[in-house]
Write an enzyme that holds these catalytic residues in place. Structure first.
Site, short mmCIF file in Angstrom:
data_model
loop_
_atom_site.label_atom_id
_atom_site.label_comp_id
_atom_site.label_asym_id
_atom_site.label_seq_id
_atom_site.Cartn_x
_atom_site.Cartn_y
_atom_site.Cartn_z
N LYS A 257 -33.50 -9.69 -25.37
CA LYS A 257 -33.28 -9.14 -26.71
C LYS A 257 -32.93 -7.66 -26.62
O LYS A 257 -33.61 -6.90 -25.94
CB LYS A 257 -34.54 -9.34 -27.54
CG LYS A 257 -34.92 -10.82 -27.72
CD LYS A 257 -36.21 -11.01 -28.49
CE LYS A 257 -37.41 -10.55 -27.72
NZ LYS A 257 -38.69 -10.93 -28.35
N THR B 259 -41.00 -4.71 -39.36
CA THR B 259 -40.53 -5.57 -38.27
C THR B 259 -41.67 -6.13 -37.43
O THR B 259 -41.42 -6.68 -36.35
CB THR B 259 -39.58 -4.78 -37.35
OG1 THR B 259 -40.27 -3.60 -36.86
CG2 THR B 259 -38.32 -4.36 -38.10
N GLY C 286 -44.01 -8.59 -35.83
CA GLY C 286 -43.98 -10.04 -35.63
C GLY C 286 -42.61 -10.63 -35.35
O GLY C 286 -42.47 -11.85 -35.25
N THR C 287 -41.59 -9.78 -35.20
CA THR C 287 -40.23 -10.34 -35.02
C THR C 287 -40.10 -11.18 -33.76
O THR C 287 -39.45 -12.23 -33.77
CB THR C 287 -39.18 -9.21 -35.01
OG1 THR C 287 -39.58 -8.21 -34.06
CG2 THR C 287 -39.04 -8.58 -36.36
N GLY C 288 -40.71 -10.73 -32.66
CA GLY C 288 -40.62 -11.51 -31.43
C GLY C 288 -41.32 -12.85 -31.54
O GLY C 288 -40.83 -13.86 -31.02
N CYS C 289 -42.44 -12.87 -32.24
CA CYS C 289 -43.17 -14.12 -32.46
C CYS C 289 -42.35 -15.08 -33.30
O CYS C 289 -42.23 -16.27 -32.99
CB CYS C 289 -44.50 -13.84 -33.15
SG CYS C 289 -45.59 -12.70 -32.27
#
Length: 272
Positions: free
Chosen positions: A175, A206, A208-211
């Site tokens: 990412k 933003t 929690g975006t990876g989760c």
């Protein structure tokens, strides 16, 4: 009709913006039945992580056994694994239950900077979890740590993706959100590279975006999409979750995986 069954193996975020809470919201939003094996309980909110309490590895393993043996698992994702013993327990159960549609989000540090993976657990993650992954989804700092090289540009992302795939996952999504410009991720399946582009949404909410991204990939895989299709759809999903992020708390608010039903969408209120 059988609903797709998706398991998240991750930590609990008491603020509800990341971890298993974000994963379960994402699964539900995408029409999948969510289950969880909690690896750690955290006391956190939008301003930071204050306490982490690890769940004993045997209890983590028992949670995975309980859902896999009764309900079944069509796809799974890992998030915060915290320690080497937890990593080892999770890897053992994933192999035992032959969970092949596995998304690995190699969570190492929280948005606030708090460490979520002990340094001694990084090698266990490389050796035991990455080889089991259908796709691994590191951000740039995580990719740098796992691949052992600095990433300064898109070519560096490609080199890291190559190095990470050599560790065993069948596909890698590096990412690029930490680089300036549009949000460009690099996808590599061992045969070809592809750049997945999206506009950079100007939002501070933003958390929690990876989760949400990794959970969305897992949900789409459970629905039967290919890895490339799942990654592309998930990229669009998390972009909209960021666009509709929720201005909650005093710090970094959460992105909004329930944007179809609740929150703020393009400046207007959305009813539940």
């Amino acid at each position: 009709m059988t609903v797709p069954r998706v398991l998240t193996i991750a930590g609990s975020d008491s603020g509800g913006g990341a971890g298993i809470q974000a994963d379960l919201k994402t699964f539900s939003a995408l029409g999948a039945f969510g289950m969880s094996a909690i690896t750690a309980v955290t006391a956190q909110n939008t301003t930071g992580v204050f306490t982490v309490h690890e769940v004993p590895p045997e209890v983590v393993a028992a949670q995975i056994d309980a859902v896999a043996e009764d309900i079944g698992v069509d796809a799974a994702k890992t998030g915060m694994l915290s320690s080497a013993p937890i990593v080892e327990a999770v890897a053992d159960r994933l192999r035992h239950h032959r969970i092949e549609k596995l998304v690995v989000d190699p969570v190492m540090v929280a948005k606030s900077g708090a460490p979520l993976l002990r340094p001694e657990a990084q090698e266990a993650l490389r050796r035991q979890i990455l080889p089991l992954a259908l796709v691994v989804t590191p951000n740039l700092p995580e990719a740098e740590t796992l691949a052992g090289r600095a990433i300064r540009d898109r070519e560096g992302m490609r080199e890291a993706a190559r190095a990470l795939r050599d560790l065993g996952p069948r596909a890698v999504l590096v990412k690029g959100g930490h680089l300036p410009g549009d949000a460009v991720d690099v996808f590599y399946d061992g045969e070809q590279f592809e750049e997945l582009r999206a506009e950079r949404v100007p939002s501070r909410h933003t958390h929690g975006t990876g989760c949400v991204l990794s959970a969305a990939i897992a949900a789409y895989l459970a629905h039967g999409l290919t890895v490339r299709e799942a990654v592309g759809r998930a990229k669009g999903f998390v972009t909209e979750a960021i666009r509709t992020g929720l201005p909650l708390g005093r710090g970094v608010g959460p992105c909004n995986p329930l944007f179809r039903w609740v929150g703020v969408e393009r400046g207007r209120e959305v009813s539940p």
